[in-house]
Write a protein that holds these residues in place. Structure first.
Motif, PDB file in Angstrom:
ATOM      1  N   VAL A 141     -23.393 118.039  90.235  1.00  0.00           N
ATOM      2  CA  VAL A 141     -24.496 118.273  89.303  1.00  0.00           C
ATOM      3  C   VAL A 141     -25.470 117.096  89.327  1.00  0.00           C
ATOM      4  N   LEU A 142     -24.936 115.884  89.411  1.00  0.00           N
ATOM      5  CA  LEU A 142     -25.780 114.692  89.496  1.00  0.00           C
ATOM      6  C   LEU A 142     -26.600 114.706  90.786  1.00  0.00           C
ATOM      7  N   ARG A 143     -25.960 115.097  91.899  1.00  0.00           N
ATOM      8  CA  ARG A 143     -26.668 115.158  93.180  1.00  0.00           C
ATOM      9  C   ARG A 143     -27.834 116.138  93.113  1.00  0.00           C
ATOM     10  N   VAL A 144     -27.593 117.314  92.550  1.00  0.00           N
ATOM     11  CA  VAL A 144     -28.651 118.317  92.446  1.00  0.00           C
ATOM     12  C   VAL A 144     -29.763 117.829  91.523  1.00  0.00           C
ATOM     13  N   SER A 145     -29.391 117.191  90.415  1.00  0.00           N
ATOM     14  CA  SER A 145     -30.388 116.694  89.463  1.00  0.00           C
ATOM     15  C   SER A 145     -31.263 115.622  90.087  1.00  0.00           C
ATOM     16  N   THR A 146     -30.647 114.700  90.814  1.00  0.00           N
ATOM     17  CA  THR A 146     -31.444 113.645  91.455  1.00  0.00           C
ATOM     18  C   THR A 146     -32.316 114.220  92.565  1.00  0.00           C
ATOM     19  N   SER A 147     -31.850 115.282  93.215  1.00  0.00           N
ATOM     20  CA  SER A 147     -32.666 115.946  94.232  1.00  0.00           C
ATOM     21  C   SER A 147     -33.918 116.551  93.597  1.00  0.00           C
ATOM     22  N   ILE A 148     -33.747 117.194  92.432  1.00  0.00           N
ATOM     23  CA  ILE A 148     -34.884 117.774  91.715  1.00  0.00           C
ATOM     24  C   ILE A 148     -35.898 116.688  91.375  1.00  0.00           C
ATOM     25  N   LEU A 149     -35.403 115.584  90.814  1.00  0.00           N
ATOM     26  CA  LEU A 149     -36.302 114.508  90.403  1.00  0.00           C
ATOM     27  C   LEU A 149     -36.986 113.863  91.596  1.00  0.00           C
ATOM     28  N   ARG A 150     -36.260 113.717  92.698  1.00  0.00           N
ATOM     29  CA  ARG A 150     -36.849 113.147  93.912  1.00  0.00           C
ATOM     30  C   ARG A 150     -37.967 114.053  94.441  1.00  0.00           C
ATOM     31  N   ARG A 151     -37.735 115.342  94.398  1.00  0.00           N
ATOM     32  CA  ARG A 151     -38.775 116.282  94.843  1.00  0.00           C
ATOM     33  C   ARG A 151     -39.996 116.221  93.930  1.00  0.00           C
ATOM     34  N   LEU A 152     -39.756 116.145  92.611  1.00  0.00           N
ATOM     35  CA  LEU A 152     -40.872 116.094  91.673  1.00  0.00           C
ATOM     36  C   LEU A 152     -41.682 114.813  91.819  1.00  0.00           C
ATOM     37  N   LEU A 153     -41.007 113.722  92.172  1.00  0.00           N
ATOM     38  CA  LEU A 153     -41.738 112.476  92.423  1.00  0.00           C
ATOM     39  C   LEU A 153     -42.632 112.603  93.660  1.00  0.00           C
ATOM     40  N   GLN A 154     -42.200 113.403  94.624  1.00  0.00           N
ATOM     41  CA  GLN A 154     -43.035 113.634  95.797  1.00  0.00           C
ATOM     42  C   GLN A 154     -44.199 114.559  95.464  1.00  0.00           C
ATOM     43  N   VAL A 155     -43.970 115.484  94.525  1.00  0.00           N
ATOM     44  CA  VAL A 155     -45.049 116.376  94.091  1.00  0.00           C
ATOM     45  C   VAL A 155     -46.090 115.602  93.279  1.00  0.00           C
ATOM     46  N   PHE A 156     -45.606 114.892  92.241  1.00  0.00           N
ATOM     47  CA  PHE A 156     -46.511 114.111  91.390  1.00  0.00           C
ATOM     48  C   PHE A 156     -46.554 112.681  91.932  1.00  0.00           C
ATOM     49  N   ARG A 157     -47.255 112.528  93.031  1.00  0.00           N
ATOM     50  CA  ARG A 157     -47.195 111.281  93.781  1.00  0.00           C
ATOM     51  C   ARG A 157     -48.277 110.282  93.373  1.00  0.00           C
ATOM     52  N   HIS A 158     -49.212 110.697  92.524  1.00  0.00           N
ATOM     53  CA  HIS A 158     -50.275 109.803  92.076  1.00  0.00           C
ATOM     54  C   HIS A 158     -49.920 109.199  90.723  1.00  0.00           C
ATOM     55  N   SER A 159     -50.296 107.948  90.506  1.00  0.00           N
ATOM     56  CA  SER A 159     -50.035 107.295  89.227  1.00  0.00           C
ATOM     57  C   SER A 159     -50.715 108.063  88.097  1.00  0.00           C
ATOM     58  N   GLY A 160     -49.982 108.228  86.996  1.00  0.00           N
ATOM     59  CA  GLY A 160     -50.536 108.945  85.850  1.00  0.00           C
ATOM     60  C   GLY A 160     -49.427 109.452  84.959  1.00  0.00           C
ATOM     61  N   PRO A 161     -49.762 110.123  83.850  1.00  0.00           N
ATOM     62  CA  PRO A 161     -48.755 110.577  82.881  1.00  0.00           C
ATOM     63  C   PRO A 161     -47.698 111.497  83.465  1.00  0.00           C
ATOM     64  N   LEU A 162     -48.081 112.405  84.372  1.00  0.00           N
ATOM     65  CA  LEU A 162     -47.095 113.329  84.930  1.00  0.00           C
ATOM     66  C   LEU A 162     -46.027 112.580  85.725  1.00  0.00           C
ATOM     67  N   ARG A 163     -46.450 111.658  86.561  1.00  0.00           N
ATOM     68  CA  ARG A 163     -45.482 110.876  87.336  1.00  0.00           C
ATOM     69  C   ARG A 163     -44.657 109.978  86.419  1.00  0.00           C
ATOM     70  N   GLU A 172     -33.421 107.268  83.557  1.00  0.00           N
ATOM     71  CA  GLU A 172     -32.362 107.516  82.577  1.00  0.00           C
ATOM     72  C   GLU A 172     -31.193 108.281  83.189  1.00  0.00           C
ATOM     73  N   VAL A 173     -31.501 109.179  84.128  1.00  0.00           N
ATOM     74  CA  VAL A 173     -30.426 109.940  84.789  1.00  0.00           C
ATOM     75  C   VAL A 173     -29.627 109.038  85.712  1.00  0.00           C
ATOM     76  N   VAL A 174     -30.332 108.253  86.534  1.00  0.00           N
ATOM     77  CA  VAL A 174     -29.665 107.437  87.556  1.00  0.00           C
ATOM     78  C   VAL A 174     -29.006 106.207  86.956  1.00  0.00           C
ATOM     79  N   GLU A 175     -29.715 105.508  86.058  1.00  0.00           N
ATOM     80  CA  GLU A 175     -29.209 104.237  85.536  1.00  0.00           C
ATOM     81  C   GLU A 175     -28.608 104.353  84.132  1.00  0.00           C
ATOM     82  N   GLY A 176     -29.065 105.303  83.355  1.00  0.00           N
ATOM     83  CA  GLY A 176     -28.639 105.373  81.958  1.00  0.00           C
ATOM     84  C   GLY A 176     -27.575 106.398  81.651  1.00  0.00           C
ATOM     85  N   GLY A 177     -27.191 107.203  82.650  1.00  0.00           N
ATOM     86  CA  GLY A 177     -26.154 108.204  82.408  1.00  0.00           C
ATOM     87  C   GLY A 177     -26.610 109.358  81.537  1.00  0.00           C
ATOM     88  N   LEU A 178     -27.911 109.684  81.569  1.00  0.00           N
ATOM     89  CA  LEU A 178     -28.438 110.727  80.700  1.00  0.00           C
ATOM     90  C   LEU A 178     -27.782 112.080  80.953  1.00  0.00           C
TER      91      LEU A 178
END
Length: 214
Positions: A141-163, A172-178
């Motif tokens: 589940v963690l692997r799939v979640s980090t994959s989703i977030l990694r993809r979204l970071l590639q989608v929202f690749r410009h600095s701003g509120p969405l990114r 929080e997911v990777v370091e904070g155990g969310l």
């Protein structure tokens, strides 16, 4: 006569609605969906903050509570301000440019897998079964979640509120155990969030594919 200042929130949302959505109207990303997304996130982060505090993780609790407080402002008069900020970010950085549609489709696929896992988790009938399920499935589940977030970071690749939103959740997911905290609390709020995110990602990916950006 020309006027200074931003357009009204209602006009902005109508503009974004036309950009982001396609028929049928029942599939559109509405104000109601926005409020539901914020409300579920707020509830979940408050519960995470309390859970972390109960086990002595005061720093983690404060991070979660800070996120909840920002979301709470979004539920009130700050809602339109948040909509304006993210809407302008989208218009400026993404609406007239190609987006990595394959990453959006991949995120949708990952979210479907995550939803299936969470549905299986909710069918567990006892605390013992849920604990055993988490032990067996957490890494996947963690692997799939980090994959989703990694993809979204590639989608929202410009600095701003969405990114910034994606970066905050990712940290929080990777370091904070969310994710672990959310599973410990139960997955209904998390399932609701993932479902809305999946709907929005599917709409965006379909829109950009139809525009020929795929």
């Amino acid at each position: 006569m020309a006027t200074n200042g931003p357009p009204s929130p209602a006009l902005l949302f109508l503009f974004l609605f036309l950009l982001l959505t396609k028929p049928p109207p029942s599939a559109s990303f509405s104000i109601s969906q926005c409020r539901t997304l914020v409300s579920l996130s707020h509830s979940l982060m408050l519960r995470v903050a309390n859970l972390r505090a109960s086990r002595g993780d005061l720093a983690g609790s404060e991070r979660a509570r800070s996120i909840a407080e920002k979301l709470e402002r979004g539920l009130g008069i700050g809602f339109w301000g948040a909509m304006w900020s993210m809407g302008w970010d989208y218009v400026r950085n993404y609406s007239w440019r190609d987006m990595p549609s394959m990453e959006l489709f991949g995120a949708v696929s990952d979210m479907n897998g995550l939803l299936r896992s969470l549905s299986e988790f909710t069918r567990m009938e006892s605390d013992e079964q849920r604990v055993a399920w988490v032990k067996r499935n957490y890494q996947n589940v963690l692997r799939v979640s980090t994959s989703i977030l990694r993809r979204l970071l590639q989608v929202f690749r410009h600095s701003g509120p969405l990114r910034e939103v994606v970066e905050t959740v990712s940290k929080e997911v990777v370091e904070g155990g969310l994710l672990w905290d959310c599973l410990e609390l139960g997955s209904n709020d998390l399932k609701g969030l993932i479902q809305i995110f999946k709907d929005v990602a599917l709409q965006l990916s379909s829109t950009y594919a139809d525009r020929g950006d795929l």
